[in-house]
Motif scaffolding. Sequence first.
Motif, PDB file in Angstrom:
ATOM      1  N   SER A 159       0.824  -1.206   0.000  1.00  0.00           N
ATOM      2  CA  SER A 159       0.000   0.000   0.000  1.00  0.00           C
ATOM      3  C   SER A 159       0.859   1.257   0.000  1.00  0.00           C
ATOM      4  N   ARG A 183     -15.345  -5.899   9.656  1.00  0.00           N
ATOM      5  CA  ARG A 183     -16.241  -4.741   9.539  1.00  0.00           C
ATOM      6  C   ARG A 183     -15.737  -3.549  10.347  1.00  0.00           C
ATOM      7  N   PHE A 221     -12.893  -2.013   8.344  1.00  0.00           N
ATOM      8  CA  PHE A 221     -13.429  -1.295   7.186  1.00  0.00           C
ATOM      9  C   PHE A 221     -14.062   0.030   7.616  1.00  0.00           C
ATOM     10  N   ALA A 248     -12.781   3.710   6.588  1.00  0.00           N
ATOM     11  CA  ALA A 248     -13.664   4.620   5.848  1.00  0.00           C
ATOM     12  C   ALA A 248     -13.664   6.012   6.475  1.00  0.00           C
ATOM     13  N   LEU A 296      -7.062   3.556   1.949  1.00  0.00           N
ATOM     14  CA  LEU A 296      -8.097   2.891   1.168  1.00  0.00           C
ATOM     15  C   LEU A 296      -7.576   1.572   0.592  1.00  0.00           C
ATOM     16  N   ALA A 328      -6.663  -1.021   3.570  1.00  0.00           N
ATOM     17  CA  ALA A 328      -7.794  -1.640   4.262  1.00  0.00           C
ATOM     18  C   ALA A 328      -8.568  -2.575   3.351  1.00  0.00           C
ATOM     19  N   LEU A 329      -8.827  -2.144   2.108  1.00  0.00           N
ATOM     20  CA  LEU A 329      -9.672  -2.938   1.227  1.00  0.00           C
ATOM     21  C   LEU A 329      -8.949  -4.135   0.622  1.00  0.00           C
ATOM     22  N   LEU A 330      -7.718  -3.926   0.155  1.00  0.00           N
ATOM     23  CA  LEU A 330      -7.037  -4.974  -0.600  1.00  0.00           C
ATOM     24  C   LEU A 330      -5.991  -5.728   0.216  1.00  0.00           C
ATOM     25  N   LEU A 371      -7.630  -6.762   4.301  1.00  0.00           N
ATOM     26  CA  LEU A 371      -8.842  -7.571   4.362  1.00  0.00           C
ATOM     27  C   LEU A 371      -8.932  -8.622   3.266  1.00  0.00           C
TER      28      LEU A 371
END
Length: 254
Positions: free
Chosen positions: A99, A178, A181, A185, A214, A217-219, A222
Amino acid sequence: MTPAAPASDDSGLTMFQAVPEVDPSDSVMNGILADLREHLPESALVGGAPAENIDLQDALDRWFPVIVGIILVLGFLLLLIALRAPLTALVGTVVSLLSTGAAFGVARLIFQDGHLSGLLGFEPQGFLDGWGPVFFFAMIFAVAMDYTVFLLATVKEHRERTGDATTAVTEGMAHSGRIIFAAAAVMVAVFFTFALAEPLPPKEMGVILGVAVLLDALLVRLVLLPALMLLAGEAAWWCPAWLRRILPDISFSH
């Protein structure tokens, strides 16, 4: 060049002021500064804003690998002490670089090459500020390690309870995914708000940190990290006996 101006403090020093014909941020200034220092006496000091900027950049370039190494080692040791799992600690540390690298790539495209500069409302200066890589790497890695510790601590807690590595990853993701995430966010929204600022430094901070959080956390946190742990299975929690005797026994079970 201006006439010699003796110092007013009776130190015996004399100042000469030379104004370069090129922009202070031009790469030619490196050669000009090097020529001045080569031909002037050793006792002469070359200062001024261009010299200070070049010296600062040289120092940052020289120490940046050392800073990165120290941060990575400390992050690995933190995870190793908390998890007592060398492979998981290593993977959790290394994937944080993904990242960070992606955020630096976006920073170059936007702030150095000028893509989306019209949308974001700024004039690209053709380079990133010298302090940027050190500051942003430390910030991004700190945020990434925060999510990593939270996720892996939850996974370890479920492994201590169930004794199964695959089930631990699944239940750990179910309990912490969750939350990670949602926290990410909020941070992304706050960072992207800085992208609306007029001065360039807070705009750089908002875009780079927002993109980094972003993606992380997303790729990375998680998706990639849990997938690697599932592939590793029980090997992710293996630890040699001699290392177990050294490390403190930290349990996350309730």
